[in-house]
Scaffold this motif. Sequence first.
Motif, short mmCIF file in Angstrom:
data_model
loop_
_atom_site.label_atom_id
_atom_site.label_comp_id
_atom_site.label_asym_id
_atom_site.label_seq_id
_atom_site.Cartn_x
_atom_site.Cartn_y
_atom_site.Cartn_z
N ALA A 13 0.83 -1.19 -0.04
CA ALA A 13 0.02 -0.13 -0.08
C ALA A 13 0.87 1.21 0.15
CB ALA A 13 -1.01 0.02 1.14
N GLU A 14 1.95 1.19 0.74
CA GLU A 14 2.76 2.39 1.05
C GLU A 14 3.53 2.51 -0.46
OE1 GLU A 14 3.10 4.76 3.25
OE2 GLU A 14 1.66 4.06 4.35
N LEU A 15 3.87 1.61 -1.02
CA LEU A 15 4.80 1.43 -2.25
C LEU A 15 3.87 2.00 -3.44
CD1 LEU A 15 7.33 1.11 -3.59
CD2 LEU A 15 6.61 -1.19 -4.17
N ARG A 16 2.81 1.55 -3.54
CA ARG A 16 1.71 2.24 -4.46
C ARG A 16 1.36 3.66 -4.21
NH1 ARG A 16 -1.25 -2.69 -3.63
NH2 ARG A 16 -2.70 -1.75 -2.18
N ARG A 17 1.35 4.14 -3.09
CA ARG A 17 0.93 5.48 -2.91
C ARG A 17 2.12 6.47 -3.22
NH1 ARG A 17 -0.41 7.69 2.93
NH2 ARG A 17 1.70 7.11 3.51
N ALA A 18 3.40 5.87 -3.00
CA ALA A 18 4.68 6.62 -3.21
C ALA A 18 4.76 6.68 -4.71
CB ALA A 18 5.82 5.83 -2.76
N VAL A 19 4.65 5.56 -5.30
CA VAL A 19 4.81 5.44 -6.87
C VAL A 19 3.70 6.45 -7.76
CG1 VAL A 19 4.72 4.25 -8.81
CG2 VAL A 19 5.89 3.45 -6.89
N ARG A 20 2.68 6.69 -7.04
CA ARG A 20 1.70 7.36 -7.60
C ARG A 20 1.64 8.71 -7.40
NH1 ARG A 20 -3.64 3.65 -6.15
NH2 ARG A 20 -3.29 1.85 -7.83
N SER A 21 2.41 9.17 -6.10
CA SER A 21 2.23 10.42 -5.88
C SER A 21 3.45 11.16 -6.54
CB SER A 21 2.91 10.64 -4.32
OG SER A 21 4.28 10.12 -4.13
N GLY A 22 3.40 12.60 -6.49
CA GLY A 22 4.33 13.36 -7.23
C GLY A 22 5.51 13.57 -6.75
N ARG A 23 5.81 12.93 -5.56
CA ARG A 23 7.13 13.00 -4.85
C ARG A 23 7.90 11.91 -5.61
NH1 ARG A 23 8.39 11.57 1.59
NH2 ARG A 23 7.18 13.60 1.55
N ALA A 24 7.48 10.71 -6.12
CA ALA A 24 8.34 9.90 -6.81
C ALA A 24 8.89 10.44 -8.17
CB ALA A 24 7.56 8.57 -7.20
N VAL A 25 8.24 11.25 -8.67
CA VAL A 25 8.64 12.08 -9.96
C VAL A 25 9.74 13.10 -9.66
CG1 VAL A 25 7.95 13.37 -11.90
CG2 VAL A 25 6.46 11.60 -11.17
N VAL A 26 9.28 13.94 -8.62
CA VAL A 26 10.52 14.80 -8.01
C VAL A 26 11.52 14.38 -7.64
CG1 VAL A 26 10.90 16.75 -6.34
CG2 VAL A 26 8.64 16.30 -7.45
N LYS A 149 6.52 0.16 6.16
CA LYS A 149 7.07 1.76 5.78
C LYS A 149 8.65 1.73 5.01
CE LYS A 149 3.66 4.48 7.96
NZ LYS A 149 3.19 5.19 6.75
N PHE A 150 9.45 0.92 6.01
CA PHE A 150 10.92 1.04 5.54
C PHE A 150 11.14 0.47 4.33
CE2 PHE A 150 14.48 -1.97 5.60
CZ PHE A 150 15.51 -1.23 5.65
N LEU A 151 10.29 -1.06 4.19
CA LEU A 151 10.61 -1.65 2.88
C LEU A 151 10.03 -1.03 1.69
CD1 LEU A 151 9.64 -5.29 4.12
CD2 LEU A 151 11.75 -4.48 3.53
N SER A 152 8.96 -0.08 1.84
CA SER A 152 8.45 0.66 0.71
C SER A 152 9.48 1.91 0.19
CB SER A 152 7.16 1.38 1.21
OG SER A 152 7.34 2.37 2.07
N GLN A 153 10.12 2.30 1.31
CA GLN A 153 11.13 3.56 0.91
C GLN A 153 12.05 2.84 0.23
OE1 GLN A 153 10.89 6.78 1.22
NE2 GLN A 153 8.80 6.59 2.00
N ALA A 154 12.55 1.52 0.90
CA ALA A 154 13.89 0.87 0.03
C ALA A 154 13.50 0.32 -1.29
CB ALA A 154 14.07 -0.52 1.14
N ALA A 155 12.44 0.06 -1.46
CA ALA A 155 11.92 -0.47 -2.88
C ALA A 155 11.84 0.71 -3.81
CB ALA A 155 10.72 -1.29 -2.80
N LEU A 156 11.43 1.66 -3.43
CA LEU A 156 11.31 2.77 -4.44
C LEU A 156 12.75 3.24 -4.64
CD1 LEU A 156 9.61 5.16 -5.60
CD2 LEU A 156 9.76 6.44 -3.17
N LEU A 157 13.68 3.25 -3.51
CA LEU A 157 15.06 3.68 -3.79
C LEU A 157 15.70 2.50 -4.78
CD1 LEU A 157 17.30 5.56 -2.99
CD2 LEU A 157 17.90 3.85 -1.20
N VAL A 158 15.58 1.56 -4.72
CA VAL A 158 16.20 0.41 -5.36
C VAL A 158 15.61 0.93 -6.84
CG1 VAL A 158 15.71 -2.02 -6.19
CG2 VAL A 158 16.22 -1.48 -3.91
N GLY A 159 14.34 1.15 -7.29
CA GLY A 159 14.02 1.39 -8.54
C GLY A 159 14.51 2.64 -8.97
N LEU A 160 14.69 3.63 -8.39
CA LEU A 160 15.32 4.93 -8.74
C LEU A 160 16.67 5.05 -8.98
CD1 LEU A 160 13.48 7.50 -6.29
CD2 LEU A 160 13.01 7.01 -8.76
#
Length: 304
Positions: A13-26, A149-160
């Motif tokens: 849920a946190e990862l989907r929200r992070a990906v859909r938000s504008g923060r990931a793009v920024v 929450k930690f894993l969602s931030q880690a997964a987002l960082l891995v992709g970026l």
Amino acid sequence: MDGLKETLVIWSAELRRAVRSGRAVVLLGLYSMFSALVLLVVGWLAREVRAAVNQKLAEAGGADADTSARFAEEMRKGVLGFLTSNDTAMMEALAQVPIEVLLVFKVTLFFLPAYVALMGFDQISGEVGPRSMRYLTVRARRSSVLLGKFLSQAALLVGLVLIIDLAIFIYARIANPDFGFAALSLNLLKFWMAAIVFSLSYVALTTLCSSLFRSPAVSLVFNFILLFVFWLMDTVGRASSAVDAASGQQEGALRFLRYLSPSYYAGDLLHPSFTEFGVSGAAYAGFATIFLLGAYGALRARDL
């Protein structure tokens, strides 16, 4: 629902929200612009140095192509030795990697902890402050919320990081035709894994800072303070060891400070020896575990 399922639900849920938000793009844009700026500056400096060397050789009597090529190779080995602390095994393993990639990697590792702090400083405090965290902890364990929450931030960082590293290596392939596809693929995986191992401990540090305070702004400032303290410990420890070794005297007590800083162990993340890489990886895993345990202790003791 057991702890693992709770963690996975919160993570997704946190990862989907992070990906859909504008923060990931920024964040992707910020990381891309910084990496591109470093790459362009490094490329410009490399071209200027090569032009100056060629001019000096021409003024010295018009050296042939072989002499110029040998001189350029010696310069490359000198820069590579500086970046790898003259480690012969690392120099051999990274011989095919363009210098531009190595320089960008070193520079981005220095600023990556700050980028991680900007990415996740409010992952816990952003919900503790307005007290929306209590609705999560009613349905899930606090440990599950923290890990999710930690894993969602880690997964987002891995992709970026993968996106940026892929772009850098593609640029290096275009600028260096002799950088083959096999070497590109192998080193891309190696550099990506090194950056991930390095950064996950700082994601855990950001989780800890975010768990200590209700205000996201205070969490961010405290995170930057800790990053500066770790950098200072590493710098003072290395300087103390270098000065004492140069004078031939017994090393001072301050040299032990470097072992308490995560950045000290970054030097062997690209080492071809599994033992050397394993020691660095284990150190970062230890730091991440300590930070997460501290975050759990703070979250468990907090009145939500």
